[in-house]
Design an enzyme around this catalytic site. Structure first.
Site, mmCIF file in Angstrom:
data_model
loop_
_atom_site.group_PDB
_atom_site.id
_atom_site.type_symbol
_atom_site.label_atom_id
_atom_site.label_comp_id
_atom_site.label_asym_id
_atom_site.label_seq_id
_atom_site.Cartn_x
_atom_site.Cartn_y
_atom_site.Cartn_z
ATOM 1 N N GLY A 65 2.649 2.517 10.730
ATOM 2 C CA GLY A 65 3.573 3.639 10.571
ATOM 3 C C GLY A 65 4.290 4.037 11.846
ATOM 4 C CD GLU A 70 -2.927 5.456 6.727
ATOM 5 O OE1 GLU A 70 -2.923 5.496 5.486
ATOM 6 O OE2 GLU A 70 -1.987 4.969 7.393
ATOM 7 C CG ASN A 113 -1.750 1.236 1.370
ATOM 8 O OD1 ASN A 113 -1.789 2.064 0.453
ATOM 9 N ND2 ASN A 113 -2.433 1.376 2.494
ATOM 10 C CD1 TRP A 114 3.265 0.924 -3.019
ATOM 11 C CD2 TRP A 114 3.617 2.315 -4.736
ATOM 12 N NE1 TRP A 114 4.014 0.249 -3.936
ATOM 13 C CE2 TRP A 114 4.240 1.087 -5.016
ATOM 14 C CE3 TRP A 114 3.689 3.334 -5.680
ATOM 15 C CZ2 TRP A 114 4.947 0.851 -6.190
ATOM 16 C CZ3 TRP A 114 4.391 3.104 -6.863
ATOM 17 C CH2 TRP A 114 5.017 1.878 -7.107
ATOM 18 C CE LYS A 115 -0.188 3.241 4.758
ATOM 19 N NZ LYS A 115 -0.078 3.329 6.202
ATOM 20 C CG HIS A 153 -5.785 1.823 5.176
ATOM 21 N ND1 HIS A 153 -5.356 2.783 6.066
ATOM 22 C CD2 HIS A 153 -4.754 0.955 5.034
ATOM 23 C CE1 HIS A 153 -4.114 2.496 6.439
ATOM 24 N NE2 HIS A 153 -3.729 1.390 5.829
ATOM 25 C CB SER A 179 5.431 -1.605 11.910
ATOM 26 O OG SER A 179 5.043 -0.273 12.190
ATOM 27 C CD GLU A 202 -3.294 -2.418 7.264
ATOM 28 O OE1 GLU A 202 -2.178 -2.598 6.795
ATOM 29 O OE2 GLU A 202 -3.996 -1.416 6.996
HETATM 30 P P1 13P Z 1 3.210 0.562 7.584
HETATM 31 O O1 13P Z 1 3.737 -0.743 7.034
HETATM 32 O O2 13P Z 1 3.930 1.752 7.068
HETATM 33 O O3 13P Z 1 3.108 0.513 9.089
HETATM 34 O O4 13P Z 1 1.704 0.723 7.049
HETATM 35 C C1 13P Z 1 0.830 -0.344 7.175
HETATM 36 C C2 13P Z 1 -0.396 -0.056 6.418
HETATM 37 O O5 13P Z 1 -1.170 0.821 6.767
HETATM 38 C C3 13P Z 1 -0.636 -0.815 5.185
HETATM 39 O O6 13P Z 1 -1.932 -0.606 4.693
#
Ligand code: 13P
Length: 269
Positions: free
Chosen positions: A184, A108, A19-21, A106, A223, A178
């Site tokens: 993050g 976020e 997931n590149w966000k 997600h 993470s 998650e």
């Molecule tokens: P990180 O791997 O940066 O913690 O992010 C996880 C995530 O939100 C994947 O969708």
């Protein structure tokens, strides 16, 4: 910690998605995809997906070519085919670009864009109608974990987010657990902590969908890095990873994919 891998009792094909966000412009996307593709050429036993931002999807599709072993995913989707929804992107628009998967719900998006279990349920049902495979995300906050509410929160999210999911499409569904406190932050759930929740999710999926529930992939996110991936994926109920930060580095992403690769019989002896 040793990087022991174990065989899963039920053979679910490992699944690793990046997931590149909101990272990488279209031109940066080409460079990163080329690097990843070169490394994963020989990986035949893991489903691999990259989910760049919408604006990078055409560049990603073009770089991947038509028969890539790396599938393309989007990070969100509007449930309606088309209409007056300023700023939104529909399933058919994604399909035309060669997108096969879509991340839904997600944390976020739940936190910053008011997504709810109800909106995720509508999108998940719509996604399969557009031939997009949903990666439905669930997970508790730190406060909820500390209050002992993890199982209840995750169960409510799954029941709500899959409320309209058509049974005929269960084999297209992926669930990502998650924990919000691990995203993050560098604070990864221990393999045992993660597996406990995955095990509960598995049981719930079987309760909801019968035997078909046991073949749905349940992947972990939060993470995930090359140095913790193997331990996480050695757990019986963890079928892969949804990787954020580490998926932006081709080498790290490849190392995580390698950690998810099932062990050959000879390696397991
Ligand atoms: P990180 O791997 O940066 O913690 O992010 C996880 C995530 O939100 C994947 O969708």
């Amino acid at each position: 910690m040793t990087k022991t891998k174990i065989k899963k009792s039920i053979p679910r094909r490992p699944f690793v998605a990046g997931n590149w966000k909101m990272h990488r412009t279209a031109s940066d996307t080409k460079i990163l995809i080329e690097d990843i593709v070169q490394r994963v050429q020989k990986v035949a036993t893991v489903d691999m997906v990259v989910c760049p931002p919408f604006t990078s999807l055409p560049a990603a599709a073009e770089t991947l070519g038509r028969h890539s072993i790396l599938a393309l995913g989007a990070q969100n989707m509007h449930q309606t085919k088309e209409g007056a929804y300023t700023g939104e992107i529909s399933g058919p628009m994604l399909r035309e670009l060669g997108v096969r998967y879509v991340i839904l719900g997600h944390s976020e998006r739940r936190q910053y864009f008011s997504e709810t279990d109800a909106s995720v349920a509508v999108k998940a049902e719509a996604a399969v109608g557009y031939h997009l495979r949903p990666i439905v995300c669930v997970g508790e906050t730190l406060a909820q974990r500390e209050a002992g509410e993890t199982n209840q929160v995750v169960e409510t999210q799954i029941r709500g987010s899959l409320a309209h999911f058509p049974a005929a499409h269960l084999d297209e569904l992926v669930i990502a657990y998650e924990p919000v406190w691990a995203i993050g932050t560098g604070k990864v759930a221990t393999p045992k902590q993660a597996n406990e929740v995955h095990h509960r999710i598995r049981k719930l999926l079987v309760t909801l969908f019968g035997e078909a529930g046991s073949s749905i992939r349940v992947i972990y996110g939060g993470s995930v890095k090359p140095d913790n991936a193997a331990e996480l994926m050695a757990e019986a109920d963890i079928d892969g990873a949804l990787v954020g930060g580490a998926s932006l580095d081709a080498r790290s992403f490849f190392d995580i994919i390698e950690a998810a690769r099932p062990v050959r019989a000879s390696e397991n002896d």
